[in-house]
Design an enzyme around this catalytic site. Structure first.
Site, PDB file in Angstrom:
ATOM      1  CG  ASP A 165       1.145   6.204   3.158  1.00 57.03           C
ATOM      2  OD1 ASP A 165       0.330   5.277   3.335  1.00 57.03           O
ATOM      3  OD2 ASP A 165       2.113   6.421   3.913  1.00 57.03           O
TER       4      ASP A 165
ATOM      5  NE  ARG B  72       5.510  10.550   3.378  1.00 58.70           N
ATOM      6  CZ  ARG B  72       4.238  10.873   3.622  1.00 58.70           C
ATOM      7  NH1 ARG B  72       3.275   9.971   3.436  1.00 58.70           N
ATOM      8  NH2 ARG B  72       3.934  12.099   4.027  1.00 58.70           N
TER       9      ARG B  72
ATOM     10  NE  ARG C 298      -2.010  -1.337   3.729  1.00 60.75           N
ATOM     11  CZ  ARG C 298      -2.578  -1.471   4.943  1.00 60.75           C
ATOM     12  NH1 ARG C 298      -3.883  -1.332   5.069  1.00 60.75           N
ATOM     13  NH2 ARG C 298      -1.828  -1.733   5.993  1.00 60.75           N
TER      14      ARG C 298
END
Length: 251
Positions: A55, A198, A53
């Protein structure tokens, strides 16, 4: 009872306009657009399972998903038709038959990401990189990145209240590459936690700007506390770039 034929679909997308990969109740996602396209072409409701997944705002230079379909598929023609129908920020590269138990997420044994920095603004990379108006110390950032390779538990870089059973990741690459006015951070592991890359990049930037030290990296990782790591770097600079599978999955 024989399982339906299963396929891997390989694609890329610019995530700027999407609320991530995964289908959302109130927001547009890459998965939803691709499922709608497959349903239109194959005239059957199609559910796809992605390799992971991404973001909101994150890109994929290479993503894999699987789907099952019991009818005949001209794979080359289906790729052509999908690319004619899909928006220009999503592109399908290939569709491949795989074994009936092949799983895009669970059979992936290695994944790679890149994080792109710009050292000066570039209007052609406005949604694909993070512009650094003040240059950090990348030598220190590399030393801090080297620390990552000494550890396996990365709970400190994981989104809080996540539903994973383990925070263990086998990290095999964490390095910076310099290309003129662009700097690319490469990171590879068998798996990644939600928001992990991140958070890692944000923490490395803190080291580069003198807010944290290389030695602090050891304490941050040992703490297993997300609040001790740096803020998440902006989504625009992040790309999923590679996913590896065992050869025996492909027919």
């Amino acid at each position: 009872m024989q399982d339906k034929p299963r396929y891997f679909i390989e694609l890329a997308y610019d995530g700027t306009a999407y609320h991530g990969w995964q289908r959302q109740p109130q927001s547009i996602s890459v998965q939803e657009v691709l499922e709608d396209g497959l349903q239109k072409m194959l005239r059957e409701k199609i559910a796809i399972q992605g390799a992971g997944r991404t973001d909101a705002g994150v890109h994929a230079a290479y993503m894999v998903a699987h789907f099952v379909f019991d009818g005949e598929i001209d794979m080359e023609h289906l790729v052509y038709r999908l690319n004619r129908w899909l928006p220009k920020d999503i592109a399908v590269y290939d569709i491949k038959p795989v074994t009936d138990k092949a799983h895009a997420r669970f059979h992936a044994y290695k994944r790679s990401y890149e994080y792109h920095f710009l050292l000066r603004p570039n209007p052609f990379d406005v949604n694909q990189a993070y512009v650094l108006f003040r240059k950090p110390d990348f030598e220190l950032m590399q030393k801090a990145a080297d620390v990552l390779l000494e550890y396996k538990d990365f709970e400190c870089f994981s989104r809080t209240n996540t539903d994973v059973n383990t925070f263990i990741c086998d990290l095999t690459e964490a390095r910076f590459e310099f290309k003129d006015h662009k700097v690319i951070f490469h990171i590879t592991a068998n798996r990644f936690l939600r928001n992990m890359v991140r958070a890692v990049v944000g923490t490395l930037l803190d080291v580069g700007y003198g807010k944290k030290t290389v030695d602090d990296m050891h304490e941050i990782i040992a703490s297993k506390n997300r609040s001790n790591a740096g803020a998440s770097a902006p989504a625009a600079g992040l790309f999923l770039t590679q996913i590896h599978y065992p050869e025996e999955l492909f027919l």
